[in-house]
Design an enzyme around this catalytic site. Structure first.
Site, PDB file in Angstrom:
ATOM      1  N   ASP A  10       3.296  -0.517   2.857  1.00  0.00           N
ATOM      2  CA  ASP A  10       2.327  -1.128   3.746  1.00  0.00           C
ATOM      3  C   ASP A  10       1.945  -0.060   4.762  1.00  0.00           C
ATOM      4  OD1 ASP A  10       0.650  -2.778   5.148  1.00  0.00           O
ATOM      5  OD2 ASP A  10       2.044  -4.452   5.312  1.00  0.00           O
TER       6      ASP A  10
HETATM    7  C1  BGC Z   1      -1.248  -5.211   6.163  1.00  0.00           C
HETATM    8  C2  BGC Z   1      -1.508  -5.098   4.698  1.00  0.00           C
HETATM    9  C3  BGC Z   1      -2.833  -4.429   4.477  1.00  0.00           C
HETATM   10  C4  BGC Z   1      -2.838  -3.077   5.160  1.00  0.00           C
HETATM   11  C5  BGC Z   1      -4.125  -2.318   4.983  1.00  0.00           C
HETATM   12  C6  BGC Z   1      -1.415  -3.900   6.875  1.00  0.00           C
HETATM   13  O1  BGC Z   1      -1.370  -4.084   8.232  1.00  0.00           O
HETATM   14  O2  BGC Z   1       0.036  -5.725   6.386  1.00  0.00           O
HETATM   15  O3  BGC Z   1      -1.492  -6.362   4.115  1.00  0.00           O
HETATM   16  O4  BGC Z   1      -3.092  -4.318   3.113  1.00  0.00           O
HETATM   17  O5  BGC Z   1      -2.618  -3.277   6.548  1.00  0.00           O
HETATM   18  O6  BGC Z   1      -5.153  -2.860   5.714  1.00  0.00           O
END
Ligand code: BGC
Length: 974
Positions: free
Chosen positions: A367
């Site tokens: 993530d």
């Molecule tokens: C989120 C993810 C997301 C990523 C990219 C993160 O803060 O938890 O679900 O895909 O950001 O935007």
């Protein structure tokens, strides 16, 4: 298993931004991030989602910071005394909190409630499954030609806002591997124009319709491909929904692993049928937003979700298993820690469970900023780091990139591991057919995530001056996907109460019903209404508000609620509000419509202004979202389960004033999850309740279909609606205040979340899991249980691998391969794979984490993509007839719940667990037979001693089938 110290030594050598690497020590209370301070926190917050107004959503922090500065420097008597006093107070508070934190942390060290995450090394190589063999063969040819820099490029993001998508790695130019474009998210293409804002996952879950799950995924992927995206950052099956107020539950499909698993797998299949790589996320146990990652909540470390082995398998990891079985290309590891080891550096989770036991053949991506160490995460099984920056947003100081090159050159990350990382990514690309340039032209996306203007720069995250180029081509990719969006929204609407009121018609009520109604009111009040049928629409949630995109990332609750907020939200191309649809569709010659589109409820104060109304439709909602932004008192997670913006009060007032108390009331709720309805649900004139979840752009149209009976409601609750938050048990509560430097959340309730908890403790829910009414009625009959295989305790032996992972030369590449080529024009902060000098690199004997050279036995539950194939064999089939015995056509959702045999053993089983569902459309009087296939996994529990899935071989399994988890009219045994 304390192997922190040795691992630390390793990291010192190999990474300038080091952190502890041990499985249990990734939490590293004390060293890893210690070079970050509160300023980083503010900067990160400001830097995070910078689309239109970079700092807007974090203003409170920034303003707060300024106030403290002015307070510090002021020399004016009382004010400065007050400031010093406050500062001193805060200092004391900080000391106290830290002391408590250290105490709690020490305690946790003494008596780890759930043990620590054991080591699992080395990473199983990809390439063992027959289903991926061709792709691995192709990948190995390509990877064998890559330089070290090429390989590092493929694994490392170029940095936050260093490309047009939310995530990009760098290409391996020499061998023709393109830069991959990664974009959120689960309900549409984030930050893009001319796309479809589909209903959210929770609405999809509420449809219980596999075909729609698949169709939505497919349509989503068509849009992604046409916008130039390779990898979609969805679907989301974690959070699972342990806590009903959890901020991101709505991105997933409901509070049950089976439902999440089917919906996740169907979505993956839909997405990947278009050649787009799906990413199943967030692995695992990111159940709440508070403390999900360091510094976002002022603490240096993320929360640890402490889960026992059986619960992890049977609940939280379960839906990921379905996605892997469906062939998912990518898995995103989550922000939080699991058993005190960061999920993206937890070797037991990534190497052990995901890659060995579940046989995952694709790649694990972090993530965004969920990686907290360099070498340790590589060894633990991470394959791609996103967005590529290091410990702080947009810092450009990657934990991989040049540091990975260094680590490979000095031997601390085995070349084999790097080769496996890259091979997994390249194989996934071949597996999805993305080498077909007609389908996936090697171009940048045709939109920019960072500006709405036609022109912009390619890497806005870099302060280096760059050429302005066309970044937004405004390509319309919507096709007729609004049809799917609308079907999902309509089928995901759950009718929870209906006392002979719905459906109504566009003319209001039929002449006969209207006459009867007016007669009754006249008898009761002596007054008779004449003329048109008088309808009132109430609530801010019925109307457009300031437009659907008024707040960045949808981070506020105003106007009608179509989605939650955060990375899982999109820019709505349009949002048909309920009032707009109803205004258009009510027949004005027969219906007189009044609108009260705010929640102030200023009518009702005895002025009798609602006395004439005969039907009142009142809207209310509850919103939540990702923890990087907050609205009102909702910091990602909801503070409670109440309706927001005064919703309960509005409903109560409308009910008491509508027609002077004689009007009929329909309540419509848009929500991110369960809400409490106790204040008004039993009010006699509240005749109907529609729970419309989060319907996306087609909201009003879908609702009108249901209200007017064009579509017979067929949604069923994907969670339980309790009478109080307490009903969900202690485990249902979000941890809002830290209980230590590393907040600890023990999942003590184990398997007992949502309906499993209500059933175990015999708590009467207001509306149970799986419940939903229809305008017709259904009957179930004739259950037939057909055994397919003999019960045996454990699955067949783990099969030998169907294919051999590729092998490559293990010679450490030449240092020259990692030196910055002089011809490159460097962008500041951009993450490159190169080093300025390799003079200090020494190949040596670096210590590896404890347990590194003691490979645990391969799991008997593994052996192929999705795990041991026998787990997916059907062991029993249950057939049931479903009959529409009502007067209109409609779709039934028969659900099968399994009860494990009663055993002498100490193994405890939930009262019942969902293990099958279907959706069948039936004309009045029609009968269809539905067939439930139960696999070995469906019939097993996780045996923590045998470390395998086990069936109960003594005593009968019971299969109960019905229309909700508490309306189980028919059962059979095996
Ligand atoms: C989120 C993810 C997301 C990523 C990219 C993160 O803060 O938890 O679900 O895909 O950001 O935007």
């Amino acid at each position: 298993m304390a192997h922190d110290e040795s691992a630390q030594g390793l990291l010192k050598e190999s990474s300038t931004r080091r952190s502890r690497s041990s499985d249990r020590g990734d939490n590293a209370a004390f060293d890893s991030d210690s070079d970050l301070d509160a300023t980083d926190y503010i900067d990160r917050e400001a830097a995070r989602p910078t689309r239109r107004s970079p700092t807007a959503s974090f203003e409170p922090n920034i303003k707060g910071k300024k106030r403290w500065c002015s307070c510090l420097f002021t020399t004016l008597g009382r004010r400065s005394q007050c400031c010093i006093g406050v500062l001193a107070g805060m200092g004391i508070l900080w000391v106290l909190l830290t002391a408590t934190g250290v105490f709690v942390y020490r305690k946790a060290q003494e008596e780890p409630p759930y043990g620590q995450s054991p080591p699992w090394y080395p990473t199983p190589k990809g390439g063992i499954a027959a289903s991926w063999a061709d792709s691995y063969a192709k990948a190995s040819k390509m990877v064998s030609k890559m330089t070290l820099a090429d390989k590092v490029n493929v694994t490392t993001g170029t940095g936050w806002e260093m490309g047009l998508a939310v995530g990009t790695n760098a290409p391996a130019i020499h061998v023709g591997f393109p830069q991959l474009q990664l974009q959120d998210g689960p309900l549409g293409i984030r930050f893009a124009d001319n796309i479809t804002a589909f209903p959210a996952g929770i609405t999809v879950g509420a449809t219980w319709n596999r075909q729609l799950m698949y169709a939505r995924g497919k349509a989503h992927a068509i849009e992604a491909r046409q916008k130039g995206i390779n990898v979609l950052l969805g679907p989301c099956v974690g959070p699972l929904g342990r806590m009903p107020a959890g901020g991101r539950n709505w991105e997933g499909f409901g509070a049950d692993p089976y439902l999440q698993g089917i919906a996740g797998a169907e979505t993956v299949k839909g997405i990947q049928s278009e050649g787009v790589m799906a990413t199943i996320k967030h692995f695992v146990a990111n159940e709440q937003e508070h403390f999900r990652q360091p510094w976002e909540w002022g603490l240096p470390h993320a929360i640890s979700s402490n889960i026992d082995d059986r619960t992890l398998h049977e609940l939280y990891a379960w839906p990921f298993g379905d996605a892997v079985k469906a062939g998912v290309a990518s898995v995103m590891c989550s922000y939080n820690q699991v058993n005190n080891s960061y999920a993206c550096g937890n070797s037991k989770l990534l190497n052990g469970i995901l890659k060995d036991e579940l046989g995952f053949q694709g790649f694990v991506m972090s993530d965004w900023l969920a990686q907290h160490s360099g070498v340790a995460t590589a060894l633990a099984g991470l394959d791609m780091t996103m967005p590529g920056d290091g410990l702080g947003w947009a810092d450009g100081k990657s934990l991989w990139g040049p540091e990975l090159s260094r680590a490979v050159l000095n031997g601390s990350v085995p070349l084999e591991r790097l080769n496996d990382m890259v091979t997994r990514i390249v194989a996934a690309w071949y597996q999805l057919g993305q080498d077909d340039e007609k389908k996936f032209p090697r171009k940048q996306p045709n939109f920019s995530s960072w500006t709405d203007e036609e022109k912009g720069v390619m890497s806005p995250g870099s302060p280096t001056e760059q050429e302005q180029v066309v970044v937004n081509e405004f390509v319309n990719v919507q096709a007729n996907h609004s049809v799917i969006a609308r079907e999902v929204a309509a089928e995901g609407t759950v009718l929870l109460k209906n006392e002979d009121l719905l459906p109504i018609s566009r003319q209001g009520l039929s002449d006969e019903r209207l006459r009867a109604r007016r007669d009754a009111v006249e008898r009761a009040t002596g007054k008779r209404s004449e003329g048109k049928f008088k309808v009132g629409i109430f609530g801010e949630d019925a109307g457009p508000g300031d437009g659907p995109n008024a707040c960045k990332d949808r981070g506020c609750n105003q106007g009608t609620l179509g989605s939650g907020w955060g990375s899982g939200a999109v820019e709505f191309p349009y949002l048909v509000s309920p009032v707009e649809a109803l205004r258009k569709q009510f027949d004005k010659s027969k219906v007189e419509l009044s609108e009260f589109l705010d929640n102030k409820a200023s009518f009702g104060k005895g002025d009798g202004s609602l006395n004439d109304l005969e039907l009142c439709i009142v809207f209310a909602n509850a919103d939540a979202g990702e923890g990087f932004t907050k609205w009102a008192d909702v910091s990602g997670d909801r503070p409670d389960l109440r309706l927001q913006n005064n919703g309960d009060d509005l409903i109560v007032k409308v009910a008491s004033s509508c027609g002077g108390g004689t009007g009929d009331v329909v309540v419509v709720i848009h929500a991110v999850g369960p809400v409490l309805v106790e204040d008004w649900i039993d009010t006699p004139n509240v005749k109907a309740l529609l729970f419309a979840n989060l319907p996306g752009q087609e909201s009003g149209n879908a609702l009108a279909e249901i209200l007017f009976g064009d579509t017979n409601p067929s949604g069923h609750l994907p969670f339980t609606i309790g009478r109080t938050l307490e009903d969900y048990g202690a485990g249902g509560k979000v941890l809002y205040l830290p209980n230590g430097v590393v907040p600890q959340q023990d999942f003590k309730e184990g398997l007992y979340i949502d309906y499993r908890h209500f059933d175990k403790y015999n708590i009467e829910p207001r509306f149970e899991f799986g419940f939903g009414l229809s305008y017709t009625t259904f009957k179930l009959d004739n259950i037939v249980v057909i055994p397919q295989r003999r019960k045996t305790q454990y699955p067949l032996r783990r099969p030998n691998p169907a294919a051999e992972p590729p092998s490559y030369s293990t010679d450490i590449p030449s240092k020259e391969e990692a030196i910055f080529p002089p011809e490159i024009r460097r962008l500041e902060k951009y993450v490159y794979p190169y080093l300025d000098s390799t003079d200090d690199i020494e190949v040596g004997q670096y210590p590896y984490p404890d347990g590194y050279d003691q490979q645990p036995p391969l799991s008997e539950a593994g052996g192929d993509e999705g795990g041991n194939p026998d787990l997916w064999s059907n062991y029993v089939v249950v057939n049931v007839d479903v009959i529409n015995d009502g007067s209109v056509a409609g779709a039934a959702v028969p659900q099968l719940y399994l009860q494990y045999p009663e055993t002498e053993s100490e193994t405890d089983f939930p009262v019942r667990v969902l293990r099958g569902f279907d959706k069948v459309y039936l004309k009045p009087g029609e009968k269809k037979t539905v067939k439930f296939n139960l696999t070995r996994r469906d019939l097993s529990y996780w045996d923590v001693v045998a470390q395998n899935w086990a069936m109960v071989t003594e005593g009968p399994y019971e299969f109960s089938v019905g229309l909700s988890s508490r309306d189980l009219s028919i059962s059979g045994t095996w």
